[in-house]
Write a protein that holds these residues in place. Structure first.
Motif, short mmCIF file in Angstrom:
data_model
loop_
_atom_site.label_atom_id
_atom_site.label_comp_id
_atom_site.label_asym_id
_atom_site.label_seq_id
_atom_site.Cartn_x
_atom_site.Cartn_y
_atom_site.Cartn_z
N VAL A 235 0.79 -1.16 -0.08
CA VAL A 235 -0.06 0.03 -0.03
C VAL A 235 0.84 1.41 -0.01
CG1 VAL A 235 -1.70 1.34 1.30
CG2 VAL A 235 -1.85 -1.30 1.15
N LEU A 236 1.81 1.34 0.85
CA LEU A 236 2.61 2.35 0.97
C LEU A 236 3.55 2.51 -0.37
CD1 LEU A 236 3.83 2.15 4.53
CD2 LEU A 236 1.89 3.58 3.72
N ALA A 237 4.09 1.39 -0.99
CA ALA A 237 4.87 1.36 -1.96
C ALA A 237 3.90 2.17 -3.20
CB ALA A 237 5.41 0.30 -2.11
N ALA A 238 2.79 1.68 -3.42
CA ALA A 238 1.81 2.09 -4.30
C ALA A 238 1.59 3.69 -4.34
CB ALA A 238 0.38 1.28 -4.49
N ILE A 239 1.29 4.05 -3.25
CA ILE A 239 1.09 5.60 -2.73
C ILE A 239 2.58 6.33 -3.17
CG2 ILE A 239 0.64 7.55 -1.40
CD1 ILE A 239 -1.38 5.33 0.07
N ARG A 240 3.43 5.79 -2.43
CA ARG A 240 4.97 6.63 -2.84
C ARG A 240 5.39 6.60 -4.25
NH1 ARG A 240 7.59 3.23 -0.37
NH2 ARG A 240 8.70 2.13 -1.98
N THR A 241 5.22 5.49 -4.97
CA THR A 241 5.69 5.31 -6.31
C THR A 241 4.73 5.96 -7.47
OG1 THR A 241 5.22 2.99 -6.58
CG2 THR A 241 7.32 3.55 -5.40
N GLN A 242 3.58 5.67 -7.23
CA GLN A 242 2.66 6.10 -7.99
C GLN A 242 1.39 7.05 -7.77
OE1 GLN A 242 1.96 1.79 -9.86
NE2 GLN A 242 1.65 3.19 -11.52
N PRO A 243 1.89 8.19 -7.11
CA PRO A 243 0.81 8.97 -6.46
C PRO A 243 -0.26 9.56 -7.60
CG PRO A 243 2.81 10.07 -6.52
CD PRO A 243 3.16 8.75 -6.90
N ALA A 244 0.06 9.89 -8.76
CA ALA A 244 -0.71 10.35 -9.67
C ALA A 244 -1.42 9.44 -10.16
CB ALA A 244 0.33 11.06 -11.03
N ALA A 245 -1.24 8.24 -10.30
CA ALA A 245 -2.14 7.14 -10.78
C ALA A 245 -3.22 6.88 -9.79
CB ALA A 245 -1.31 5.88 -10.85
N PHE A 246 -2.78 7.04 -8.54
CA PHE A 246 -3.98 7.07 -7.38
C PHE A 246 -5.07 8.12 -7.81
CE2 PHE A 246 -1.89 3.90 -4.36
CZ PHE A 246 -3.35 3.52 -4.03
N GLY A 247 -4.58 9.35 -7.87
CA GLY A 247 -5.41 10.27 -8.07
C GLY A 247 -6.46 10.17 -9.36
N VAL A 248 -5.82 9.55 -10.32
CA VAL A 248 -6.51 9.39 -11.71
C VAL A 248 -7.61 8.40 -11.44
CG1 VAL A 248 -6.15 8.44 -14.16
CG2 VAL A 248 -4.47 10.29 -13.24
N ALA A 249 -6.95 7.14 -10.94
CA ALA A 249 -7.90 5.96 -10.63
C ALA A 249 -9.15 6.29 -9.83
CB ALA A 249 -7.22 4.97 -9.82
N ILE A 250 -9.07 7.40 -8.89
CA ILE A 250 -10.27 7.83 -8.03
C ILE A 250 -11.17 8.75 -9.15
CG2 ILE A 250 -10.89 9.16 -6.08
CD1 ILE A 250 -8.27 8.54 -4.66
N LEU A 251 -10.50 9.35 -9.82
CA LEU A 251 -11.44 10.17 -10.68
C LEU A 251 -12.15 9.41 -11.82
CD1 LEU A 251 -8.87 13.18 -11.79
CD2 LEU A 251 -10.94 13.44 -10.21
#
Length: 450
Positions: A235-251
């Motif tokens: 979970v921490l690795a995903a947020i740390r390495t792909q924060p932009a992708a997280f935001g895009v996925a939520i949108l």
């Protein structure tokens, strides 16, 4: 990066169909549980377990137990996302489906009566927490189970199949409840009939567990396990390495989830209280729209194999944006036939974004933390979407009940998802790259002489 050879042997269709069924059955049971419990909360939970709070307090308490599952869902996404990236997709989905089914079945076994009210109230809350935790880990794992087994050409289509779980579960729960009310009558339903829809979850567990037990772990996770590529804290690795992708996925997820809350929750009450429609008219129109999803979801999944998942999400968002205000303007003076047409059109266009959601999100994230990323992003979008009916109602108060106030909410959801889809289209398809490499490695090992 290793890619799949054009001459690579096709994966067996029977195995692929079984994987698709194993992925879809969990989301269907999730939807079945949600609607079955929603009906129970509306009619029985208050009088059975919260009567001491008075009629109004009992109703509020029973509806609050629905919300508990959504509140704890992100926690379940973190917990089961971690497990899915550490011990495997298949193993984690066996846990989530077992928890979900057992908790649902146990609701049907709860004792009722004045002497059991306190016990029942505590048990209901605990069981809803268990269900909410399991829900948090179900959707992301189902999408990965379907996509990481599929070849590159069919991956977007199989990513859409878990989305069929929503109409399957809602139609099954609603149809069963209506049949029982008409067949048994209110007294028998209150005495014992309400237990049957919950107890049916128990044999459904057996079917679900068999389907998931009978399939293999995905090639992506096998490759990660064999090469030591698993993250310690995914979970921490995903947020740390792909924060932009997280935001895009939520949108990307907002319209598919939020439009359902708006159209099937807020618009139902708004249509009765403000527009003067009969409840059965609205339910009939919504049911027709739900049934059409059985054809619409696979169609949009097929379309995603031709033009790409993100483009299908974008088309659904753009179409919904264009009809957001006309739909609510026409609703004010609609006949029943026009009502059905509007509910169908207003449901089918967001369904495009819903159907291609899993494929779009799967493409965004590296396989080593994909379970965590998909689960957490989807759970956060679901929490935000859970406030849509409340926010729309507040907007209605601020605008004096203007006909266009629900259109604003639908247009904003559409615009945000459209932006997310355009951004997703421009990002590297890291999930596809990892899945292609893992499948190519598997096929090379199979081809090696003994």
């Amino acid at each position: 990066m290793t890619t799949i050879s054009a001459a690579a042997p096709a994966r067996p269709h029977t195995a692929t169909r079984r994987v698709a069924a194993a992925a879809t059955v969990g989301t269907a049971l999730e939807s079945y549980d949600f609607y079955t419990y929603s009906y129970f909360a509306a009619f029985f939970a208050g009088p059975f377990f919260f009567a001491a709070l008075g009629p109004a307090g009992a109703l509020l308490a029973s509806f609050a137990t629905i919300g508990i599952a959504f509140v704890v869902r992100p926690i379940g996404a973190v917990v089961f996302g971690h497990l899915g990236d550490r011990i495997g997709r298949r193993s984690t989905l066996l846990i989530t489906i077992a928890l979900m089914g057992v908790a649902t079945g146990m609701v049907g076994l709860l004792p009722t009566g004045d002497g059991w009210a306190l016990f029942g109230a505590v048990a209901i809350v605990l069981l809803r927490i268990v269900q909410g935790l399991s829900l948090g880990g179900e959707w992301g794992g189902a999408v990965l189970l379907a996509t990481e087994h599929a070849d590159a050409r069919r991956r977007p289509f199989f990513a859409s199949l878990p989305q069929l779980g929503s109409p399957i579960g809602s139609v099954a729960a609603g149809g069963l409840m209506l049949t029982m009310f008409f067949g048994l009558g209110p007294e028998a339903m209150a005495a014992w009939g309400w237990r049957i829809p919950f107890l049916i979850a128990i044999p459904l567990i057996a079917v679900s567990l068999y389907l998931r037990w009978s399939i293999d772990e995905t090639p992506v996770f096998k490759a990660l396990a064999s090469t030591g590529g698993r993250e310690r804290m995914p979970v921490l690795a995903a947020i740390r390495t792909q924060p932009a992708a997280f935001g895009v996925a939520i949108l990307v997820a907002l319209l598919g989830i939020g439009s359902y809350s708006l159209m099937n929750t807020y618009t139902m009450g708004y249509g009765v209280a403000t527009l003067g429609f009969d409840e059965m008219q609205l339910l009939t129109a919504a049911t027709i729209g739900g049934l059409l999803q059985f054809a619409a979801v696979p169609f949009f999944g097929w379309l995603a194999t031709r033009i790409g998942s993100a483009r299908v999400v974008a088309l659904g968002a753009l179409g919904t944006l264009l009809i957001a205000f006309p739909v609510y303007w026409l609703l004010g003076s609609a006949t029943f036939a026009v009502l059905v047409t509007l509910m169908v059109v207003g449901g089918i266009l967001p369904t495009a974004s819903w159907a291609a959601l899993g494929g779009t999100m799967q493409e965004l994230f590296h396989g080593r933390h994909a379970y965590s990323a998909l689960s957490v992003a989807y759970a956060l979008a679901a929490v935000l979407a859970g406030f849509i009916p409340y926010l729309t109602a507040e907007l209605g108060v601020l605008t004096g009940g203007a006909w266009w106030h629900p259109g604003i909410v639908l247009a904003v959801l559409s615009a945000l998802t459209l932006v997310g889809a355009v951004m997703a289209q421009r990002m590297r398809h890291l999930g596809d790259e990892d899945a292609d490499a893992a499948q190519a490695l598997t096929e090379e090992r199979v081809a090696e002489p003994a």
